[in-house]
Write a protein that holds these residues in place. Structure first.
Motif, PDB file in Angstrom:
ATOM      1  N   ALA A 185       0.580  -1.170   0.090  1.00 47.86           N
ATOM      2  CA  ALA A 185       0.021   0.054   0.099  1.00 47.86           C
ATOM      3  C   ALA A 185       0.913   1.135  -0.003  1.00 47.86           C
ATOM      4  CB  ALA A 185      -0.931  -0.051   1.121  1.00 47.86           C
ATOM      5  N   GLU A 202      -1.512  11.392  -4.858  1.00 48.89           N
ATOM      6  CA  GLU A 202      -1.396   9.821  -4.430  1.00 48.89           C
ATOM      7  C   GLU A 202      -1.573   9.819  -3.205  1.00 48.89           C
ATOM      8  OE1 GLU A 202       1.471   8.111  -8.036  1.00 48.89           O
ATOM      9  OE2 GLU A 202       2.421   9.144  -6.248  1.00 48.89           O
ATOM     10  N   ASP A 231      -5.293  10.455  -2.356  1.00 50.86           N
ATOM     11  CA  ASP A 231      -6.167   9.176  -2.882  1.00 50.86           C
ATOM     12  C   ASP A 231      -5.919   8.124  -1.667  1.00 50.86           C
ATOM     13  OD1 ASP A 231      -6.869  10.301  -5.087  1.00 50.86           O
ATOM     14  OD2 ASP A 231      -5.748   9.214  -6.443  1.00 50.86           O
ATOM     15  N   ARG A 232      -4.898   7.746  -1.176  1.00 51.92           N
ATOM     16  CA  ARG A 232      -4.570   6.811  -0.372  1.00 51.92           C
ATOM     17  C   ARG A 232      -5.145   7.227   1.014  1.00 51.92           C
ATOM     18  NH1 ARG A 232       0.730   6.611  -1.853  1.00 51.92           N
ATOM     19  NH2 ARG A 232       1.318   7.643  -0.234  1.00 51.92           N
ATOM     20  N   ARG A 270      -8.074   8.725   1.252  1.00 53.11           N
ATOM     21  CA  ARG A 270      -9.473   8.824   1.250  1.00 53.11           C
ATOM     22  C   ARG A 270      -9.829   7.198   1.009  1.00 53.11           C
ATOM     23  NH1 ARG A 270     -10.441  14.122  -2.956  1.00 53.11           N
ATOM     24  NH2 ARG A 270     -10.567  15.477  -1.264  1.00 53.11           N
ATOM     25  N   THR A 271      -9.213   6.392   0.541  1.00 56.22           N
ATOM     26  CA  THR A 271      -9.404   4.853   0.918  1.00 56.22           C
ATOM     27  C   THR A 271      -9.838   4.456   2.078  1.00 56.22           C
ATOM     28  OG1 THR A 271      -7.354   3.967   1.322  1.00 56.22           O
ATOM     29  CG2 THR A 271      -7.963   4.270  -1.322  1.00 56.22           C
ATOM     30  N   GLY A 272      -9.373   5.014   3.223  1.00 58.73           N
ATOM     31  CA  GLY A 272      -9.951   4.606   4.410  1.00 58.73           C
ATOM     32  C   GLY A 272     -11.036   5.370   5.326  1.00 58.73           C
ATOM     33  N   ARG A 307     -14.777   7.195   4.707  1.00 60.53           N
ATOM     34  CA  ARG A 307     -16.398   7.147   4.325  1.00 60.53           C
ATOM     35  C   ARG A 307     -16.641   8.379   4.249  1.00 60.53           C
ATOM     36  NH1 ARG A 307     -21.327   7.301   4.711  1.00 60.53           N
ATOM     37  NH2 ARG A 307     -21.602   7.453   6.903  1.00 60.53           N
ATOM     38  N   ARG A 308     -16.577   9.263   3.256  1.00 56.97           N
ATOM     39  CA  ARG A 308     -16.490  10.609   3.301  1.00 56.97           C
ATOM     40  C   ARG A 308     -18.093  11.072   3.044  1.00 56.97           C
ATOM     41  NH1 ARG A 308     -13.626  13.858  -0.970  1.00 56.97           N
ATOM     42  NH2 ARG A 308     -13.624  15.241   0.722  1.00 56.97           N
ATOM     43  N   SER A 320      -9.424  15.425   4.174  1.00 56.22           N
ATOM     44  CA  SER A 320      -9.373  13.978   4.208  1.00 56.22           C
ATOM     45  C   SER A 320      -7.712  13.853   4.793  1.00 56.22           C
ATOM     46  CB  SER A 320      -9.219  13.848   2.622  1.00 56.22           C
ATOM     47  OG  SER A 320     -10.449  14.176   2.093  1.00 56.22           O
ATOM     48  N   ALA A 332      -7.560  11.085   7.941  1.00 55.15           N
ATOM     49  CA  ALA A 332      -6.705   9.830   7.816  1.00 55.15           C
ATOM     50  C   ALA A 332      -5.882   9.907   9.100  1.00 55.15           C
ATOM     51  CB  ALA A 332      -6.090   9.896   6.606  1.00 55.15           C
ATOM     52  N   THR A 372     -13.953  11.050   9.721  1.00 54.03           N
ATOM     53  CA  THR A 372     -14.104  11.135   8.584  1.00 54.03           C
ATOM     54  C   THR A 372     -14.049  12.741   8.017  1.00 54.03           C
ATOM     55  OG1 THR A 372     -15.329  10.363   6.454  1.00 54.03           O
ATOM     56  CG2 THR A 372     -16.577  11.124   8.423  1.00 54.03           C
TER      57      THR A 372
END
Length: 141
Positions: free
Chosen positions: A11, A21, A24-25, A27-29, A31-32, A108, A112, A123
């Protein structure tokens, strides 16, 4: 000297990453959530709305009623339930926290970071303060 024998985390990129990048990483974790859901979460579920915008932005554009104002550079210190500089609202790791900035980018990354502290329900507000205002939700000046 021998080479490391462990495997790299897939990851995490091997080299430098662009901010896109990294975002994006982050935001993968997450739930906006959008403005209406954020308002409902604060009103009905006791979620903390946390404004990390600069003071100048708050003075210029207004604030969301009831939102806590915590500068980005203090965020983790103030919201860590085990921290020595926590605010009274930082009661436990299960507290829902919705971070927002002006347009939803820095928030974001901030959310995180809060998740890394174990604040697993952290979030951010998709579109930030501007989305809240464009949705016609209450703003104080």
């Amino acid at each position: 000297m021998s080479e490391p024998t462990g495997t790299a985390d897939p990851a995490v990129p091997a080299g430098p990453a662009s901010i896109e990048e990294v975002l994006d990483r982050a935001r993968t974790g997450l739930r906006r959530i959008g403005p209406a859901e954020a308002r409902r979460a604060a009103r009905e579920d006791g979620a903390l709305l946390v404004d990390i915008r600069y003071q100048q932005q708050r003075e210029r554009d207004g604030t969301i009623p009831g939102a806590l104002q915590i500068e980005r550079n203090e965020l983790e210190w103030r919201l860590d339930p085990r921290g020595s500089h926590k605010i009274p609202e930082a009661t436990d790791h299960d507290r829902r926290i919705v971070v927002f900035c002006n347009e939803g980018y820095a928030s974001s990354l901030a959310a995180a970071s809060l998740q890394q502290l174990g604040l697993h329900r952290a979030t951010d507000l998709e579109g930030g303060f501007q989305a809240w205002r464009e949705a016609g939700l209450p703003v104080e000046h």
